[in-house]
Write a protein that holds these residues in place. Sequence first.
Motif, PDB file in Angstrom:
ATOM      1  N   VAL A  90       0.714  -1.130   0.006  1.00 44.05           N
ATOM      2  CA  VAL A  90      -0.007   0.007  -0.185  1.00 44.05           C
ATOM      3  C   VAL A  90       0.948   1.333  -0.168  1.00 44.05           C
ATOM      4  CG1 VAL A  90      -1.805   1.203   1.238  1.00 44.05           C
ATOM      5  CG2 VAL A  90      -1.636  -1.194   1.377  1.00 44.05           C
ATOM      6  N   MET A  91       0.630   2.058  -0.846  1.00 45.37           N
ATOM      7  CA  MET A  91       1.490   3.425  -0.954  1.00 45.37           C
ATOM      8  C   MET A  91       0.503   4.566  -0.820  1.00 45.37           C
ATOM      9  SD  MET A  91       3.945   2.568  -4.062  1.00 45.37           S
ATOM     10  CE  MET A  91       3.119   1.064  -4.451  1.00 45.37           C
ATOM     11  N   VAL A  92       0.642   5.483   0.177  1.00 46.18           N
ATOM     12  CA  VAL A  92      -0.161   6.388   0.675  1.00 46.18           C
ATOM     13  C   VAL A  92       0.437   7.900   0.681  1.00 46.18           C
ATOM     14  CG1 VAL A  92      -1.621   7.264   2.558  1.00 46.18           C
ATOM     15  CG2 VAL A  92      -1.332   4.787   2.104  1.00 46.18           C
ATOM     16  N   ALA A  93      -0.197   8.810   0.257  1.00 45.48           N
ATOM     17  CA  ALA A  93       0.082  10.116   0.544  1.00 45.48           C
ATOM     18  C   ALA A  93      -1.096  11.209   0.857  1.00 45.48           C
ATOM     19  CB  ALA A  93       0.730  10.757  -0.618  1.00 45.48           C
ATOM     20  N   HIS A  94      -1.348  11.987   1.951  1.00 43.99           N
ATOM     21  CA  HIS A  94      -2.199  12.950   2.139  1.00 43.99           C
ATOM     22  C   HIS A  94      -1.931  14.297   1.200  1.00 43.99           C
ATOM     23  CE1 HIS A  94       0.804  14.351   4.860  1.00 43.99           C
ATOM     24  NE2 HIS A  94       0.217  15.462   4.697  1.00 43.99           N
ATOM     25  N   TYR A  95      -3.033  14.799   0.569  1.00 40.01           N
ATOM     26  CA  TYR A  95      -2.934  15.655  -0.428  1.00 40.01           C
ATOM     27  C   TYR A  95      -3.296  17.013   0.378  1.00 40.01           C
ATOM     28  CZ  TYR A  95      -8.069  15.664  -0.489  1.00 40.01           C
ATOM     29  OH  TYR A  95      -9.293  15.525  -0.216  1.00 40.01           O
TER      30      TYR A  95
END
Length: 459
Positions: A217-222
């Motif tokens: 899982v790859m995650v980034a908040h915008y």
Amino acid sequence: MFEEASEVFDNMFKSSFPLTFIVFIPAVLILVSPLPAEAAHEFTVYRMQQYDLQGQPYGTRNAILNTEARTVEAEVLSRRCVIMRLADFSYDKYQKALRQSAGAVVITLPKNMSAMPQDIVQQFMELEPEMLATETIVPVYFAMEDDELLSIYTQTLTSSSSQGTLSAAEVLLHTATANGFQMVTSGAQSKAISDWAITSLEGRLAGVGGEDLPTIVMVAHYDSFGVAPWLSYGADSNGSGVSMLLELARLFSKLYTYKRTHAGYNLLFFVSGGGKFNYQGTKRWLEDNLDHTDSSLLQDNVAFVLCLDTLGNGDSMHLHVSKPPKEGTPQYSLLKELEMVVSSQYPEVKFSMVHKKINLADDMLAWEHERFGIRRLPAFTLSHLPSHRLAQRYSIMDVRSVSPSSRHGAGEPPAGPHVDVKKLSRNTKVVAEALARVIYNLTEKGAPGDLQIFTEQMV
């Protein structure tokens, strides 16, 4: 290198949860001159944040402004609009205006932030959280300087400073009779919303070779964040993380298109909302996938969750973990592959692991991976920042870049945080190569550390 990768995002959803927030609309401030020959001057102002999070109020509670202008040098600030320039700003001066029940505070910002000394920019970044944490009924606005506004400030400063030489009686008389610039807000006012909808994006690349495949899982908040929402660009925190995630999605979607390079891992990409508000969007996404559904990739075989946060600059990369990964696990493999790629291909980069336990007593989590750690999912955050406490993660000074010609000294870095596109591209390549080595098990297959998967032909 950074091309749009929207084709891999096949699912979009909205989630709502209780969060009192304010929708900010830039207001127009009208300055009326006391002289008939002087016309009124209108300029846009941006209000300080106002929100309630987990029962705690933040920011200013008022927006109405109709009062005479003063600078902080004036003896009497009560019911006056205090104008401060960023170049002269200090927390003591700001607190003086609040203590004297000023009618409002307007902080003017230079159009060219790179011209500001680094120490002033750093000081303001560190003060932004304190300003928000100090709940006040005094309206606080920010404005970008222009020639007319600077002229008004200079005239107001002269008038305000002269009061220091007057007697107490003269000050009172001057306060009652003076004709300074009258500052009035116009336009639509901000409205509170008690149920704010947070939009997040989810996309996946399905692996091949069986049903119970491991999932990365790859995650980034915008979100961007700063003392004034409309001035918050969040170029590095976390525009750089989102850019990297989209590029990784694009690169691996190419590999997963061909049978020869279609790997035995599911890749799940998640762009989360509410990151600056204690990762509320991620919290809701985890609840939806772990508590409210019978089938989810998060409920199956999760190899690890890699959160990308503030990666647009610097020659350091830090893997922030809540628990050091154990040897033989996929998390440990990623750690080792990152070390290998950096040492073999990018020796100018300093890579390290930073261990910090989750403190559930804190009101705010340090990094996004802690949301996953609380749900017992193996996760970590990659960042060029060594600590979550650094002020540039929550500042209106976090802009994309400045041109070299605008810098105030030859060879000097611009004031405040910024994004170096070349370093962001390099950091993306580091992560892509390390992930590929994990996914295709290249180290165990004897592939050398300097082997590059994503060559010019590939990207």
